[in-house]
Design an enzyme around this catalytic site. Structure first.
Site, PDB file in Angstrom:
ATOM      1  N   CYS A 104     -16.461 -13.154  48.685  1.00  0.00           N
ATOM      2  CA  CYS A 104     -16.098 -14.403  49.384  1.00  0.00           C
ATOM      3  C   CYS A 104     -15.175 -14.144  50.574  1.00  0.00           C
ATOM      4  O   CYS A 104     -14.834 -15.090  51.309  1.00  0.00           O
ATOM      5  CB  CYS A 104     -15.385 -15.363  48.423  1.00  0.00           C
ATOM      6  SG  CYS A 104     -16.243 -15.614  46.864  1.00  0.00           S
ATOM      7  N   HIS A 122     -12.323 -20.981  46.003  1.00  0.00           N
ATOM      8  CA  HIS A 122     -13.771 -21.149  45.815  1.00  0.00           C
ATOM      9  C   HIS A 122     -14.005 -21.424  44.341  1.00  0.00           C
ATOM     10  O   HIS A 122     -13.603 -20.625  43.491  1.00  0.00           O
ATOM     11  CB  HIS A 122     -14.490 -19.872  46.251  1.00  0.00           C
ATOM     12  CG  HIS A 122     -15.945 -19.847  45.918  1.00  0.00           C
ATOM     13  ND1 HIS A 122     -16.787 -20.934  46.087  1.00  0.00           N
ATOM     14  CD2 HIS A 122     -16.731 -18.846  45.421  1.00  0.00           C
ATOM     15  CE1 HIS A 122     -18.007 -20.603  45.721  1.00  0.00           C
ATOM     16  NE2 HIS A 122     -18.007 -19.349  45.299  1.00  0.00           N
ATOM     17  N   HIS A 124     -16.823 -22.687  41.164  1.00  0.00           N
ATOM     18  CA  HIS A 124     -18.201 -22.915  40.720  1.00  0.00           C
ATOM     19  C   HIS A 124     -18.214 -24.113  39.777  1.00  0.00           C
ATOM     20  O   HIS A 124     -19.016 -24.169  38.850  1.00  0.00           O
ATOM     21  CB  HIS A 124     -18.736 -21.681  39.997  1.00  0.00           C
ATOM     22  CG  HIS A 124     -19.090 -20.543  40.906  1.00  0.00           C
ATOM     23  ND1 HIS A 124     -19.797 -19.453  40.476  1.00  0.00           N
ATOM     24  CD2 HIS A 124     -18.854 -20.327  42.219  1.00  0.00           C
ATOM     25  CE1 HIS A 124     -19.971 -18.602  41.482  1.00  0.00           C
ATOM     26  NE2 HIS A 124     -19.391 -19.111  42.559  1.00  0.00           N
ATOM     27  N   GLU A 148      -8.545 -43.822  44.853  1.00  0.00           N
ATOM     28  CA  GLU A 148      -7.140 -43.446  45.012  1.00  0.00           C
ATOM     29  C   GLU A 148      -6.965 -41.949  45.295  1.00  0.00           C
ATOM     30  O   GLU A 148      -6.103 -41.549  46.090  1.00  0.00           O
ATOM     31  CB  GLU A 148      -6.364 -43.852  43.744  1.00  0.00           C
ATOM     32  CG  GLU A 148      -4.886 -43.555  43.765  1.00  0.00           C
ATOM     33  CD  GLU A 148      -4.081 -44.405  44.763  1.00  0.00           C
ATOM     34  OE1 GLU A 148      -4.659 -45.347  45.343  1.00  0.00           O
ATOM     35  OE2 GLU A 148      -2.891 -44.106  44.961  1.00  0.00           O
ATOM     36  N   HIS A 204     -24.298 -24.215  44.013  1.00  0.00           N
ATOM     37  CA  HIS A 204     -23.380 -23.073  43.937  1.00  0.00           C
ATOM     38  C   HIS A 204     -21.936 -23.509  43.647  1.00  0.00           C
ATOM     39  O   HIS A 204     -21.376 -23.121  42.625  1.00  0.00           O
ATOM     40  CB  HIS A 204     -23.477 -22.294  45.256  1.00  0.00           C
ATOM     41  CG  HIS A 204     -22.638 -21.065  45.327  1.00  0.00           C
ATOM     42  ND1 HIS A 204     -22.938 -19.997  46.155  1.00  0.00           N
ATOM     43  CD2 HIS A 204     -21.482 -20.717  44.712  1.00  0.00           C
ATOM     44  CE1 HIS A 204     -22.027 -19.057  46.015  1.00  0.00           C
ATOM     45  NE2 HIS A 204     -21.122 -19.468  45.152  1.00  0.00           N
TER      46      HIS A 204
END
Ligand SMILES: CSCCC(=O)C(=O)COP(=O)(O)O
Ligand SMILES: [Zn+2]
Length: 244
Positions: A104, A122, A124, A148, A204
């Site tokens: 990543c 990141h 999943h 909210e 993903h």
């Protein structure tokens, strides 16, 4: 080690008694994210930029078991986005054999360079994935209003917080076979949607960033809440935008 630092100096980049040190934080936060289902099965993670240093977890490992000594450190100053496998000038590489930096990395880099983010997460999360599945195949973005938790999200991830009356919009990009191949489409979506605090990746997960790790974390929590409620609303055939 292709670093100009001595071994002792390089180790000092990740070994600290300070619980707020990025190497300690990445290890601790990945354990917390694992419990939320955000980084199971080795996927997902967090990178933190502190000044001129970027701290990265290893790739393809159980993220909830990362230790500070497993952390890679890259200088933030790079001539191009540091893609895994390309020439990179690490300040610190873990001594444990077989570790490589997160796939990543170039996506985290988009957040650091295009939004001056201090951290990028990141996940999943199934809430994010399910939300992309409930959007038509050609949908470019997810929109939601009158919730909210929108107030916990910042314009562009790093600006002022949104108001209850703002509509939150997050682009959805297509997945690729290899994580790093998302780099250009993520960057293009960030250009097209400068106010978006995150990028959803179809089938993903999601990338979320913030000025600091705390802001990246709280925004990830608000967004995950919004993704979850949006999934429930779509299944209940309720409109995501509007207050009727
Ligand atoms: C089952 S994980 C597949 C790869 C992926 O989506 C991912 O986020 C991997 O990140 P890593 O930091 O392990 O390179
Ligand atoms: Zn991933």
């Amino acid at each position: 080690m292709p670093s100009k630092l001595t071994h002792e100096e390089a180790e000092a980049l990740v070994i600290s008694d300070d619980p707020e040190h990025p190497a300690n934080l990445i290890s601790e936060l990945c354990r917390d994210f694992y419990k939320l289902g955000w980084v199971t099965g080795t996927g997902g993670g967090i990178s933190i930029r502190q000044g001129e240093h970027v701290y990265l977890a290893p790739s393809g490992v159980q993220k909830e078991r990362i230790k500070p000594e497993h952390i890679f450190v890259l200088p933030f100053a790079q001539s191009s986005v540091p893609k895994p496998g390309s020439k990179r000038d690490f300040l610190r590489i873990p001594s444990k054999k077989g570790l490589s930096e997160s796939q990543c990395t170039p996506l985290f880099w988009n957040a650091f360079t295009m939004r001056q983010a201090g951290a990028c997460i990141h996940t999943h999360s199934q809430h994010a994935v399910m939300l992309t599945l409930l959007h038509p195949r050609d949908a470019q973005s997810f929109k939601i209003s009158h919730q909210e938790m929108i107030k916990g999200v910042r314009i562009g991830g790093v600006g002022k917080t949104l108001s209850f009356f703002n509509t939150l919009e997050i682009p959805i990009i297509d997945n690729t076979a290899v994580e790093e191949d998302l780099t250009e489409s993520m960057a293009a979506a960030m250009e097209e949607y400068p106010d978006a605090p995150a990028i959803l990746v179809r089938r993903h997960g999601v990338y979320v960033w913030g000025n600091t790790w705390e802001q990246a974390k709280t925004q990830s929590e608000c967004l995950d809440y919004l993704f979850e409620i949006a999934v429930k609303m779509l299944l209940a055939k309720l409109p995501l935008v509007g207050d009727n």
